[in-house]
Scaffold this motif. Structure first.
Motif, mmCIF file in Angstrom:
data_model
loop_
_atom_site.group_PDB
_atom_site.id
_atom_site.type_symbol
_atom_site.label_atom_id
_atom_site.label_comp_id
_atom_site.label_asym_id
_atom_site.label_seq_id
_atom_site.Cartn_x
_atom_site.Cartn_y
_atom_site.Cartn_z
ATOM 1 N N PRO B 83 -3.799 -5.541 -0.931
ATOM 2 C CA PRO B 83 -3.191 -6.071 -2.163
ATOM 3 C C PRO B 83 -4.187 -6.330 -3.297
ATOM 4 O O PRO B 83 -3.805 -6.246 -4.465
ATOM 5 N N LEU B 86 -8.712 -2.158 -5.865
ATOM 6 C CA LEU B 86 -8.610 -1.570 -7.199
ATOM 7 C C LEU B 86 -7.588 -0.420 -7.234
ATOM 8 O O LEU B 86 -6.913 -0.202 -8.239
ATOM 9 N N ARG B 88 -4.898 -0.233 -5.494
ATOM 10 C CA ARG B 88 -3.571 -0.686 -5.072
ATOM 11 C C ARG B 88 -2.494 -0.217 -6.066
ATOM 12 O O ARG B 88 -1.388 0.169 -5.679
ATOM 13 N N ALA B 89 -2.804 -0.299 -7.357
ATOM 14 C CA ALA B 89 -1.819 0.054 -8.390
ATOM 15 C C ALA B 89 -1.392 1.515 -8.246
ATOM 16 O O ALA B 89 -0.197 1.834 -8.252
ATOM 17 N N LEU B 92 0.699 1.926 -5.087
ATOM 18 C CA LEU B 92 2.045 1.344 -5.175
ATOM 19 C C LEU B 92 2.985 2.206 -6.002
ATOM 20 O O LEU B 92 4.148 2.369 -5.663
ATOM 21 N N LYS B 93 2.486 2.756 -7.109
ATOM 22 C CA LYS B 93 3.419 3.499 -7.960
ATOM 23 C C LYS B 93 3.919 4.763 -7.256
ATOM 24 O O LYS B 93 5.101 5.092 -7.324
#
Lengths: 230, 219
Positions: B83, B86, B88-89, B92-93
């Motif tokens: 979580p 760096l 993670r974004a 996730l998308k």
């Protein structure tokens, strides 16, 4: 500083409500749907799928509403159970249920001509969608009635804003069926919608996107100061 | 101890592959679909809509494949960015993109009659197949630089998810509107071909009868 790529009363609204509620600095970049700005080369460079919203952060650009929502919650330890916290497992399952089932069923309802295949199939398609949405909301009503930390009328939550925005759009679209959903039949969701629409964060977004006063419980079509809803 | 309620070659497969790859102790407990177990009060207590999969966890029953995957990967690191990582974004998308766009579109291809009845089924499938190709092309582009969360060199949560979706698409007949092979998407093909050789995949393929090439040449 975050940059939210948005169009008024689009899915970007969920993220904007969260940014306001968390009190985070951000600015908006309007996508003018009347000129199909979401298909422009500039926006495709930000978001290759062309979907609204996208959120630019200092490190990365995010898209997919659910992904942005979860990333904001985890990055700012706010509005949802943190990883490892009690309630995280339940929160995740209802977040994905909302994104994959309620949101997906709503999208089918909003754009029957894209999904039903032929104009003759639309009436059957629509009744099937409405039945599934009633079923989905029935489950979320039972959840809201149990008032877990991540979904209750006493404190703002990411899942609460997500569900209430969907309820808003379900009642507005498609335009020839406005108001078909009777939210009073779902008392816990109604109480949630009433509480959230009175939050200062919701009032600020309402002003910015021209949504009126009862944005979740008795929505009106947006009259935005800039941009176009569709 | 996790108890995964499964049916062979259904969405529980994604979760089972990840449980194996993480080397976690779990019980795979079959669902007796023929006896109507999905509608039983016991199963509905795990999953109110009676869908597959459901998993019993120390934190209570879970459902929604992607929610289970993310829950597992956040508790047992190694297959996706943590979580606070760096990347993670980015993970996730594309994870949500797969779960909320590709997976439902695949269901429309497989069960088009559920969308708008039998009469519209063929038209629905044609629309869904066309959308599927656009969605997969976008994901293939994201996989090209070999990000850690969808790599051709090491197993990943999203990789297994995509591998199972590719398996189901690959089961369509060549005459089908949705005849899609992993080789149509070179970066994704590398990912799923690598995963096919993993011990975790071999174990699950054996248990569920998925054949020798469950992702690249499914039977």
């Amino acid at each position: 500083m975050y940059i939210l790529h948005y169009a008024p009363d689009n899915a970007s609204q969920i993220i904007r409500l969260m940014l306001e509620e968390m009190g985070l600095p951000y600015r908006t970049a309007l996508l003018d749907r009347s000129t199909r700005a979401q298909d422009s080369a500039q926006y495709r460079a930000v978001n290759p799928t062309g979907l609204i919203p996208a959120l630019q952060t200092p490190d990365a650009t995010l898209f997919e509403t659910g992904a942005i929502l979860l990333w904001l919650c985890d990055s700012h330890v706010s509005m949802a159970p943190a990883p490892g916290a009690p309630g995280r497992a339940d929160f995740l399952k209802w977040l994905f249920f909302t994104a994959n089932t309620l949101h997906a069923d709503s999208r089918l309802l909003f754009y029957p001509e894209q999904y039903a295949g032929s104009p003759e199939a639309i009436p059957a398609f629509r009744s099937a969608c409405e039945a599934r949405i009633h079923r989905d909301l029935g489950l979320l009503e039972a959840l809201a009635a149990s008032a877990p930390d991540y979904l209750n009328a006493q404190s703002p939550s990411a899942l609460g804003y997500y569900i209430c925005c969907l309820i808003r759009w379900i009642n507005l679209y498609p335009t020839d069926r406005t108001g078909w959903l009777h939210l009073a039949n779902f008392p816990a969701l109604y109480a949630l919608a009433l509480a959230l629409q009175e939050r200062p964060a919701a009032l600020r977004v309402s002003t910015a996107e021209g949504l009126g006063s009862t944005i979740f419980t008795a929505p009106h079509y947006a009259d935005p100061p800039e941009g176009s809803v569709i | 101890m996790y108890i995964l309620r499964f049916s062979p070659d259904s969405a529980s497969l994604i979760v089972r592959l990840v449980l194996e790859e993480l080397g976690l102790p779990y019980e795979a407990r079959p669902i007796n679909r023929d006896a109507g177990e999905l509608s039983s009060p016991q199963y509905r207590a795990l999953h109110p809509l009676g869908k597959i999969p459901a998993m019993e966890t120390p934190h209570g029953p879970m459902f929604e494949s992607a929610a289970i995957l993310l829950y597992l990967s956040d508790r047992h690191p190694g297959l996706a960015p943590a979580p606070d990582a760096l990347d993670r974004a980015a993970f996730l998308k594309w994870f949500f993109f797969t779960s909320t766009n590709i997976h439902p579109t695949l269901m429309e291809i497989y069960y088009p009659e559920r969308v708008a009845g039998e009469a519209a089924a063929e038209a629905v499938a044609v629309h869904a197949a066309a959308r599927m190709k656009v969605l997969l092309a976008a994901l293939d582009t994201a996989a090209e630089p070999n990000p850690a969360w969808l790599s051709a060199y090491k197993p990943s949560l999203l990789g297994y998810y995509v591998a199972v979706l590719m398996r189901w698409l690959g089961q369509n007949k060549p005459s089908s509107v949705a005849y899609i092979r992993s080789t149509d998407y070179p970066a994704l093909h590398k990912v799923v071909a690598m995963l096919e050789a993993r011990a975790a995949t071999r174990t699950v393929a054996e248990a569920e009868g998925l054949g020798a090439q469950p992702f690249t040449d499914p039977i």
